[in-house]
Design a protein around this motif. Structure first.
Motif, PDB file in Angstrom:
ATOM      1  N   CYS A 110       0.854  -1.194   0.000  1.00 53.21           N
ATOM      2  CA  CYS A 110       0.000   0.000   0.000  1.00 53.21           C
ATOM      3  C   CYS A 110       0.888   1.240   0.000  1.00 53.21           C
ATOM      4  CB  CYS A 110      -0.975  -0.006   1.171  1.00 53.21           C
ATOM      5  SG  CYS A 110      -0.264   0.044   2.831  1.00 53.21           S
ATOM      6  N   VAL A 178      -6.053   2.309   6.087  1.00 52.76           N
ATOM      7  CA  VAL A 178      -6.568   1.661   4.885  1.00 52.76           C
ATOM      8  C   VAL A 178      -5.861   0.332   4.653  1.00 52.76           C
ATOM      9  CG1 VAL A 178      -6.713   1.817   2.371  1.00 52.76           C
ATOM     10  CG2 VAL A 178      -7.306   3.802   3.770  1.00 52.76           C
ATOM     11  N   GLY A 179      -4.525   0.356   4.704  1.00 54.08           N
ATOM     12  CA  GLY A 179      -3.756  -0.851   4.424  1.00 54.08           C
ATOM     13  C   GLY A 179      -4.011  -1.966   5.416  1.00 54.08           C
ATOM     14  N   GLN A 181      -6.633  -2.432   7.469  1.00 50.14           N
ATOM     15  CA  GLN A 181      -7.991  -2.977   7.417  1.00 50.14           C
ATOM     16  C   GLN A 181      -8.204  -3.826   6.166  1.00 50.14           C
ATOM     17  OE1 GLN A 181     -11.321  -0.503   9.319  1.00 50.14           O
ATOM     18  NE2 GLN A 181      -9.886   1.060   8.592  1.00 50.14           N
ATOM     19  N   PHE A 182      -7.627  -3.414   5.049  1.00 50.60           N
ATOM     20  CA  PHE A 182      -7.683  -4.254   3.849  1.00 50.60           C
ATOM     21  C   PHE A 182      -7.057  -5.622   4.133  1.00 50.60           C
ATOM     22  CE2 PHE A 182      -5.435  -6.009   0.215  1.00 50.60           C
ATOM     23  CZ  PHE A 182      -6.432  -6.080  -0.747  1.00 50.60           C
ATOM     24  N   LYS A 344     -12.028   5.310   7.010  1.00 49.83           N
ATOM     25  CA  LYS A 344     -11.107   4.515   6.188  1.00 49.83           C
ATOM     26  C   LYS A 344     -11.594   3.070   6.052  1.00 49.83           C
ATOM     27  CE  LYS A 344      -7.999   7.719   5.327  1.00 49.83           C
ATOM     28  NZ  LYS A 344      -8.762   8.929   5.605  1.00 49.83           N
ATOM     29  N   THR A 345     -12.578   2.696   6.870  1.00 56.37           N
ATOM     30  CA  THR A 345     -13.103   1.333   6.784  1.00 56.37           C
ATOM     31  C   THR A 345     -13.817   1.110   5.461  1.00 56.37           C
ATOM     32  OG1 THR A 345     -13.405   1.287   9.188  1.00 56.37           O
ATOM     33  CG2 THR A 345     -14.563  -0.390   7.912  1.00 56.37           C
ATOM     34  N   ALA A 348     -11.251   0.756   2.668  1.00 55.42           N
ATOM     35  CA  ALA A 348     -10.612  -0.557   2.701  1.00 55.42           C
ATOM     36  C   ALA A 348     -11.564  -1.637   2.177  1.00 55.42           C
ATOM     37  CB  ALA A 348     -10.157  -0.891   4.119  1.00 55.42           C
ATOM     38  N   LYS A 349     -12.829  -1.546   2.540  1.00 53.54           N
ATOM     39  CA  LYS A 349     -13.813  -2.525   2.060  1.00 53.54           C
ATOM     40  C   LYS A 349     -13.943  -2.472   0.552  1.00 53.54           C
ATOM     41  CE  LYS A 349     -16.885  -3.074   6.051  1.00 53.54           C
ATOM     42  NZ  LYS A 349     -18.265  -2.849   6.572  1.00 53.54           N
TER      43      LYS A 349
END
Length: 465
Positions: A110, A178-179, A181-182, A344-345, A348-349
């Motif tokens: 990321c 982001v990274g 949670q992804f 940011k969830t 990431a989703k």
């Protein structure tokens, strides 16, 4: 923003290489790492000059050999099995070096600027939605983190101050929201280990992440003289310091969130993305890996006037220029008070949807929102049709917002917009004969048009004025 700390070469070497053996390895190849499953994973490093190096992988007890060059450098690839672990790798050029706690799974990179760098614990007075919940669930042995520290260089570097880390509330708190949670959601869906590599630096331009070859042909960005003080927004300097040292370490794919600092030359952003990705893929040498990225969110910028829509369009065009790429839309997930939206969830989703559907072949997972197709005018009504709406459109029982309409005079007026079947009907009392429609086509304009699958339409315009 924290002050940049550049490590002396001696200190960088201390962190980057294991000094207890003649065999030395880059930071990315170390205890606790995740190797890409079912691949020819690249390993490299230094050994005794001219020595014959043997490498044994514990998952199959296979022995590999490499001959170190005069300067001690060596490189080879090892075959990795299906996901599992932990495993060991033994290196020997007369003295043994053993790496352990190695997992085999999926590896993603990321990168980008502050919205990718933004850590789970948030910035000063700028929160991350659900951050405390994320941290209470952070201890997951199947996810490993590798965070490249901020650095810059005018020449390509090979050393890093970084290491693979297990997840806990402290390490996750400092990692890309982001990274991470992804990676966590991917690990939950695939049931395999996931390694996530963060290489991001806030307030930076895409040109700094390009190498010299990718930069060829760029005419709207100047290279400063070597005698000038180095700054983070010079061409190449972040590629040299933060990408080059990890390039070649096998990854499944890359995530990208950047563009705010390219608002002022947004018209060429798509071509630069194309050139950067082409060179990254070439240097990595592990195929045309997927490249999924985030379109900018709306924001009230103090230093510009409606420059963001131009980069919206550049980012959308990049999907057709970059093979195996996909764009996440965030027009419904911005902020009117900060350039760093807290949710940011959802980002990431949406990156996860692209990966699951396009990279991992999960059937039935939607990943694209409505895409503008055509405009038809009937009297005072402008009727907009879309692709990527298999089950139709929705605004979740709320009035549609941020639609504008213009006549031949090219003056846009706020418009009412209503979903009608699989179209949106747009009209305004100020425009008797519509010619063009725009949706969320201002810096600050949010959007709420979705397909039934719940994915948002990107900002668009039907004109080219």
């Amino acid at each position: 923003m924290k002050a940049l700390k550049l490590l002396p070469v001696a200190a960088a070497l201390l962190f980057s290489f294991n000094s207890y053996s003649k065999v030395t390895l880059p930071a990315i190849i170390s205890n606790g790492m995740v190797l890409q499953q079912q691949s020819n994973a690249a390993l490299w490093g230094k050994a005794k000059s001219g020595a014959k190096l043997t490498i044994i992988t514990s998952w199959n007890q296979k022995t590999y050999t490499a001959n170190a060059a005069k300067d001690g450098s060596w490189r080879l690839s090892v075959q990795t099995p299906k996901a599992g672990g932990p495993f060991k790798i033994t290196f020997n050029d007369g003295e043994k070096l053993v790496l352990d706690d190695i997992l085999i799974g999926e590896v993603w990179l990321c990168s980008g600027q502050s919205n990718m760098e933004m850590q789970v614990k948030g910035y000063s007075n700028q929160p991350i939605l659900h951050s405390n919940d994320i941290l209470t669930e952070a201890e997951e042995p199947g996810v490993r983190l590798f965070r490249v520290e901020r650095n810059m260089s005018r020449t390509p570097l090979t050393e890093l101050n970084a290491k693979w880390e297990h997840t806990n509330s402290e390490t996750v708190g400092q990692f890309s929201a982001v990274g991470y949670q992804f990676a966590r959601m991917l690990q939950q869906r695939l049931k395999v280990p996931v390694g996530i590599i963060q290489s991001a630096f806030g307030g930076t331009v895409i040109e700094a992440w390009m190498n010299k070859k990718a930069f060829e042909g760029v005419t709207d960005f100047k290279i400063p003289a070597d005698t000038a003080k180095i700054i983070k927004n010079e061409p190449f300097v972040l590629f040299n310091a933060m990408i080059n040292p990890i390039a070649g370490f096998n990854i499944k794919g890359a995530l990208w969130y950047q563009g705010e600092n390219n608002r002022f030359n947004a018209g060429t952003y798509d071509k630069k993305m194309e050139a950067m990705v082409k060179e990254w893929r070439s240097i990595w040498g592990c195929g045309e890996f997927p490249f999924y990225y985030v379109q900018l969110a709306p924001n009230v910028y103090k230093d510009g006037k409606d420059q963001v829509p131009v980069i919206y369009e550049s980012q959308a065009r990049a999907m057709s220029l970059i093979p195996n790429s996909g764009m996440v839309v965030s027009v419904d997930a911005g902020s009117q008070t900060t350039i760093h939206p807290p949710d940011k969830t959802i980002i990431a989703k949406r990156l996860l949807y692209w990966a699951l559907a396009r990279t991992y072949g999960k059937k039935g997972v939607s990943y694209m929102g409505p895409v503008y197709k055509a405009l038809k005018v009937e009297g005072a009504k402008a009727i907009v049709s879309f692709d990527e709406i298999p089950a139709g459109l929705t605004a979740y029982d709320k009035p549609l917002i941020s639609f504008e309409v213009a006549g031949a005079d090219k003056v846009f007026y706020p418009a009412t917009a209503v979903i009608s079947g699989k179209t949106v009907v747009v009209q305004s009392n100020d425009v008797k004969t519509p010619v063009a429609v725009r949706y969320a086509f201002k810096d600050r304009s949010e959007g709420n048009l979705y397909n039934v699958e719940g994915l948002p339409a990107a900002p668009f315009r039907t004109d080219n004025w």
